[in-house]
Design a protein around this motif. Sequence first.
Motif, mmCIF file in Angstrom:
data_model
loop_
_atom_site.group_PDB
_atom_site.id
_atom_site.type_symbol
_atom_site.label_atom_id
_atom_site.label_comp_id
_atom_site.label_asym_id
_atom_site.label_seq_id
_atom_site.Cartn_x
_atom_site.Cartn_y
_atom_site.Cartn_z
ATOM 1 N N HIS A 63 -2.417 -80.544 27.956
ATOM 2 C CA HIS A 63 -1.715 -81.373 26.968
ATOM 3 C C HIS A 63 -0.296 -80.879 26.702
ATOM 4 O O HIS A 63 0.436 -81.487 25.914
ATOM 5 C CB HIS A 63 -2.489 -81.400 25.650
ATOM 6 C CG HIS A 63 -3.901 -81.881 25.794
ATOM 7 N ND1 HIS A 63 -4.235 -83.029 26.465
ATOM 8 C CD2 HIS A 63 -5.078 -81.343 25.360
ATOM 9 C CE1 HIS A 63 -5.549 -83.198 26.431
ATOM 10 N NE2 HIS A 63 -6.083 -82.181 25.777
ATOM 11 N N ASP A 107 3.662 -80.182 26.688
ATOM 12 C CA ASP A 107 4.830 -81.014 26.984
ATOM 13 C C ASP A 107 5.611 -80.380 28.136
ATOM 14 O O ASP A 107 6.154 -79.275 27.993
ATOM 15 C CB ASP A 107 5.709 -81.108 25.740
ATOM 16 C CG ASP A 107 6.987 -81.900 25.967
ATOM 17 O OD1 ASP A 107 7.160 -82.463 27.073
ATOM 18 O OD2 ASP A 107 7.814 -81.948 25.034
ATOM 19 N N GLU A 134 8.469 -80.926 29.190
ATOM 20 C CA GLU A 134 9.905 -80.804 28.922
ATOM 21 C C GLU A 134 10.240 -79.677 27.963
ATOM 22 O O GLU A 134 11.419 -79.355 27.759
ATOM 23 C CB GLU A 134 10.436 -82.126 28.363
ATOM 24 C CG GLU A 134 10.246 -83.310 29.300
ATOM 25 C CD GLU A 134 10.854 -83.057 30.669
ATOM 26 O OE1 GLU A 134 11.997 -82.545 30.728
ATOM 27 O OE2 GLU A 134 10.182 -83.356 31.678
ATOM 28 N N ALA A 135 9.237 -79.086 27.332
ATOM 29 C CA ALA A 135 9.498 -77.997 26.385
ATOM 30 C C ALA A 135 10.164 -76.825 27.106
ATOM 31 O O ALA A 135 9.748 -76.439 28.197
ATOM 32 C CB ALA A 135 8.200 -77.549 25.734
ATOM 33 N N ARG A 194 8.141 -73.635 18.890
ATOM 34 C CA ARG A 194 6.953 -74.302 19.408
ATOM 35 C C ARG A 194 5.888 -73.263 19.762
ATOM 36 O O ARG A 194 6.122 -72.367 20.565
ATOM 37 C CB ARG A 194 7.303 -75.120 20.646
ATOM 38 C CG ARG A 194 6.105 -75.884 21.222
ATOM 39 C CD ARG A 194 6.482 -76.533 22.540
ATOM 40 N NE ARG A 194 7.373 -77.659 22.345
ATOM 41 C CZ ARG A 194 6.982 -78.921 22.254
ATOM 42 N NH1 ARG A 194 5.694 -79.216 22.349
ATOM 43 N NH2 ARG A 194 7.856 -79.881 22.086
#
Length: 420
Positions: A54, A56, A58-59, A79
């Motif tokens: 799950h 991201d 692009e993080a 994050r």
Amino acid sequence: MDHLAHGHPRTTPADGHPATEEGHPVIRVLEGIREEVADLAGGVVADYIPELAHADPEAFGIAVVSPHGRAYAVGETDRPFTIQSISKPFVYALAVEERGLDDVHAHVGAEPSGEPFNAISLDERGRPENPMINAGAIVTTSLVGPGERGVRFEHLRSVLSAFAGRELVVDEAVYRSEAETGHRNRALGYLSLAGGVLVGPVEAAVQDYFRQCALSVTVVDLAVMAATLAVGGVNPLTGERVVSQRTARHTLSIMSSCGMYDRAGEWGLRVGIPAKSGVSGGILASAPGAFGVGVFSPPLDEAGNSVRGVAALGRLSDDYDLHMLRTPAEPPSPVHSVTRSGDTLDVRLRGEIDFLAAEQVVSRLAETIDDTRVRTVTVELERVSGFSDAARALLAAELHELAEAGVDATVRDPRGVRGA
């Protein structure tokens, strides 16, 4: 954490935010690297632990912590993600601290495996190849503290929290996902038990291993943890000694040869910073005596290392000379000043006095034996930050030589660094 940019320590990375001002020179460096590698294509998010799928893709965040406790960060620095295999060097450090190097390596090897991190293999003595692959990490976890499930994990969690400078907590969803699907790790545990190197029940060790991998961190936490190793085991933000300087050195040694899975050789050649990666997309890198760096970007290459993280650390090493085998143009001089008054020579030293620095000092002092005009020598240590054991022995030997030659030599050490 804006106050960290000015070097003021704090108790936890959660107190605020690292320096992020666009005009700060270090921030400009990090922003430039991030912009350069942010658009790199390739890599896939790990999905063999279902909960990690799950993430991201692009993080992307980068954080750096200096030996003086200054923190700088760009991108998605708040994050949370799970630490995964980046926990391994810290658990290894704890095991070495508690049991000693020889005992730990009676159970786990110290050689690069040249195989994937989850390979099912033991060396000729029945040990996992090293503590940075899964089999070795499970064995290392089994060596730590009291063996009871829960009790041991709280011990692990408290020490990793001390490395990070704040209380770390488990991401329960990721832990459950690992525990429900981690049958290969159980197989590694049973293989190590059969080899006679795992201590206690397999399931107890494996469950604690799953939990340590599921601890939630930020990229700033990784940088703090890396800096703690880089400066010899003292957290530069809290001032707490977490492990001994020798244990920190052992840990960096293992990271330098085994920390990047079966890309460790290429990493040592091109980047040259002791590092450890994790399949959640984090990489931690400790430049000895310099910076701790944390990078987070979930897409992984075929070896299980963050694509953007590898590229960012490569640029940081190349552009700012952080390779551990870098060679200074000239060794820094430990002599701050030399003054003479009559028959007295006053030598003022500075910085960290290691064997190399001490050799320069004693060579300078030895010249006074042939100078009949000098009968008194004073060595001033007010500006010295530390003395290695080797340097201490070398200086003591030279002071004895001066005394034998009839030179009255004394050491002024108002801060007590020579005896520390």
